[in-house]
Design a protein around this motif. Structure first.
Motif, PDB file in Angstrom:
ATOM      1  N   GLU A  30     -20.784  12.428 -46.050  1.00 49.98           N
ATOM      2  CA  GLU A  30     -21.924  13.167 -45.498  1.00 49.98           C
ATOM      3  C   GLU A  30     -21.495  14.362 -44.657  1.00 49.98           C
ATOM      4  O   GLU A  30     -22.265  15.297 -44.473  1.00 49.98           O
ATOM      5  CB  GLU A  30     -22.799  12.229 -44.664  1.00 49.98           C
ATOM      6  N   ILE A  31     -20.283  14.328 -44.115  1.00 52.42           N
ATOM      7  CA  ILE A  31     -19.720  15.454 -43.367  1.00 52.42           C
ATOM      8  C   ILE A  31     -18.409  15.790 -44.058  1.00 52.42           C
ATOM      9  O   ILE A  31     -17.413  15.077 -43.907  1.00 52.42           O
ATOM     10  CB  ILE A  31     -19.490  15.101 -41.888  1.00 52.42           C
ATOM     11  N   LEU A  32     -18.393  16.862 -44.831  1.00 54.47           N
ATOM     12  CA  LEU A  32     -17.252  17.144 -45.688  1.00 54.47           C
ATOM     13  C   LEU A  32     -16.106  17.786 -44.921  1.00 54.47           C
ATOM     14  O   LEU A  32     -16.302  18.470 -43.911  1.00 54.47           O
ATOM     15  CB  LEU A  32     -17.676  18.052 -46.837  1.00 54.47           C
ATOM     16  N   ASP A  33     -14.898  17.559 -45.426  1.00 55.25           N
ATOM     17  CA  ASP A  33     -13.680  18.144 -44.875  1.00 55.25           C
ATOM     18  C   ASP A  33     -13.483  19.516 -45.508  1.00 55.25           C
ATOM     19  O   ASP A  33     -13.251  19.618 -46.720  1.00 55.25           O
ATOM     20  CB  ASP A  33     -12.488  17.234 -45.174  1.00 55.25           C
ATOM     21  N   CYS A  34     -13.574  20.560 -44.709  1.00 55.35           N
ATOM     22  CA  CYS A  34     -13.483  21.920 -45.239  1.00 55.35           C
ATOM     23  C   CYS A  34     -12.055  22.317 -45.600  1.00 55.35           C
ATOM     24  O   CYS A  34     -11.835  23.403 -46.145  1.00 55.35           O
ATOM     25  CB  CYS A  34     -14.079  22.918 -44.248  1.00 55.35           C
ATOM     26  N   ASP A  35     -11.078  21.466 -45.292  1.00 54.31           N
ATOM     27  CA  ASP A  35      -9.701  21.706 -45.726  1.00 54.31           C
ATOM     28  C   ASP A  35      -9.457  21.182 -47.137  1.00 54.31           C
ATOM     29  O   ASP A  35      -8.405  21.441 -47.727  1.00 54.31           O
ATOM     30  CB  ASP A  35      -8.709  21.042 -44.760  1.00 54.31           C
ATOM     31  N   GLU A  36     -10.428  20.422 -47.667  1.00 52.94           N
ATOM     32  CA  GLU A  36     -10.310  19.907 -49.021  1.00 52.94           C
ATOM     33  C   GLU A  36     -11.047  20.816 -49.996  1.00 52.94           C
ATOM     34  O   GLU A  36     -12.037  21.454 -49.631  1.00 52.94           O
ATOM     35  CB  GLU A  36     -10.894  18.495 -49.107  1.00 52.94           C
ATOM     36  N   PRO A  37     -10.597  20.883 -51.259  1.00 53.53           N
ATOM     37  CA  PRO A  37     -11.298  21.720 -52.246  1.00 53.53           C
ATOM     38  C   PRO A  37     -12.585  21.056 -52.706  1.00 53.53           C
ATOM     39  O   PRO A  37     -12.737  19.833 -52.613  1.00 53.53           O
ATOM     40  CB  PRO A  37     -10.286  21.802 -53.399  1.00 53.53           C
ATOM     41  N   PRO A  38     -13.535  21.824 -53.230  1.00 50.92           N
ATOM     42  CA  PRO A  38     -14.750  21.238 -53.794  1.00 50.92           C
ATOM     43  C   PRO A  38     -14.394  20.321 -54.963  1.00 50.92           C
ATOM     44  O   PRO A  38     -13.430  20.573 -55.689  1.00 50.92           O
ATOM     45  CB  PRO A  38     -15.552  22.451 -54.263  1.00 50.92           C
TER      46      PRO A  38
END
Length: 432
Positions: A149-157
């Motif tokens: 629900e709160i995504l890690d912006c260091d990971e790719p889509p």
């Protein structure tokens, strides 16, 4: 590395919105969080830039193809902006850096408003939570755990986040979409297009107790109260019973609860529970019983699958696929005008109880979810719960406050304390 596509075909639910929207109706919804301190616009802009690559399916422009609209990736900077004078004002991409959603701020509040062609409430919530988490990290150094629900912006889509889950799960046979028209609330349109938002805040524990006493879910209970209020409005018009229309409430259903999907695009259906006043006025228990059994029969994997399969199969007809876009637009608009929200008296969309990580909840005092104006019906209802409080929004495009008054009065009569706020030009906040 970002391997997401440079363009996307609109998902099955989204295709109708570009065809049917107009200057007065732009199919928007709003999600917001209120924080403990005033928003720093510069840091919010940094957070938005940080979040953008993680949500490539939203950072797109709507383009016209020969046969369908499609979404094309855009690297243009989306500027955060102050809120306008009322919620869900018409969105014009040319005035919004080409995008189909906004990031807004007002005092302590961060808001996102989405064109429904991009996503539904679940996808929008994921974006808002991720945006606010990034903002809190930048401003306070908050260490907020990341997940679904709160995504890690260091990971790719991830590829499944951009999929059209309607096509993935569509079956072989669909159900009929024919349905009787419903009673509609009517009123006077303000000359300047002003949109009135009435908000009722209620303790979740009291509402849950009321629902459990009747053996139903909270959504079922609230839907029954809303039907009771709309029935009251139609009765007040004094029409002979034989000329009255069904009172039905559109209830969106999150399909992710029934079909495993991680899509951040649209993946929701709907049902229209209601009553037929032509057979006589219904009391609350009668309405509650009908809504309970209707939802029990219709909100099942098989029934929901049949409903959205009908839409998917229609799209796959060869004659439809090769039809030029301008003809498709005309057909889709006529279908929407014939069906759309004519089949319901109003809607109630419930995003449920939201629980944030403790590291984030320490800074978030309130959450809100507002459905923008509907295409035909002048009243839309939406609700979300956070920190023990259910916030019920009733947005209307007409001057007359009859439905909000009837609904909240019924709640009070049923023993629910309500604190009411409104942006109505002649209203004041009060507790009832």
């Amino acid at each position: 590395m970002d391997n997401s596509p440079d363009w996307l075909v609109l998902d099955n639910a989204a295709k109708v919105y570009p065809a049917a929207s107009n200057r007065r109706w732009s199919a928007l919804f709003r999600l917001s969080m209120t924080l403990t301190e005033a928003i720093d616009p510069a840091l919010l802009q940094q957070a938005q830039v940080r979040v953008a690559p993680r949500f490539p399916m939203y950072h797109t422009r709507l383009e016209r193809g020969a046969f369908w609209y499609y979404l094309e990736r855009s690297d243009e900077n989306l500027r955060v902006r102050p809120e306008g004078p009322w919620p869900c004002m018409p969105l014009r991409p040319r005035e919004n850096d080409g995008y189909l959603f906004r990031v807004l701020y007002y005092r302590n509040r961060i808001t996102v408003e989405f064109f429904h062609a991009l996503t539904d409430g679940s996808g929008g919530l994921c974006y808002l939570k991720t945006l606010v988490a990034e903002y809190l990290t930048l401003r306070y150094g908050a260490d907020i755990p990341r997940g679904d629900e709160i995504l890690d912006c260091d990971e790719p889509p991830q590829p499944e986040e951009s999929e059209d889950s309607f096509f993935r799960y569509a079956g072989q046979a669909g159900s009929s979409r024919r349905e009787a028209k419903a009673y509609r609330v009517r009123g006077t349109l303000p000359r300047d297009g002003f949109v009135t938002l009435v908000t009722g805040k209620m303790p979740v524990d009291v509402l849950l107790k009321k629902a459990r006493e009747k053996g139903v879910s909270l959504t079922t209970w609230l839907t029954a109260v809303l039907i009771l209020a709309v029935q009251e409005l139609q009765e007040a018009e004094g029409l002979p019973r034989r000329r009255q229309r069904e009172v039905k409430i559109n209830v969106p259903v999150n399909l992710r609860k029934f079909f495993p999907s991680r899509t951040l695009r649209n993946f929701a259906s709907y049902v229209n529970p209601g009553i037929d006043p032509r057979v006589g006025a219904h009391d609350f228990d009668e309405i509650l019983n009908r809504v309970y059994h209707f939802l029990g029969a219709e909100v099942t994997p098989r029934q929901l699958l049949a409903k959205f399969t009908a839409n998917v199969r229609s799209e796959q007809i060869k004659a439809v696929r090769i039809m030029p876009l301008f003809i498709k637009n005309f057909v889709l608009k006529q279908v929407f005008l014939a069906v759309g929200d004519r089949k319901s008296s109003t809607c109630i969309s419930n995003l449920g109880n939201q629980v944030l990580p403790a590291e984030m909840a320490a800074y978030v005092t309130d959450m809100a979810f507002v459905l923008g104006p509907l295409a035909i019906n002048p009243v839309a209802c939406s609700t979300i719960s956070y920190n023990g409080v259910l916030t019920f929004h009733i947005l209307r495009t007409i001057r007359e406050p009859a439905l909000p008054r009837a609904f909240f009065r019924r709640l009070v009569e049923l023993g629910v304390p309500v604190e009411i706020e409104s942006n109505d030009r002649s209203s004041v906040c009060r507790t009832v």
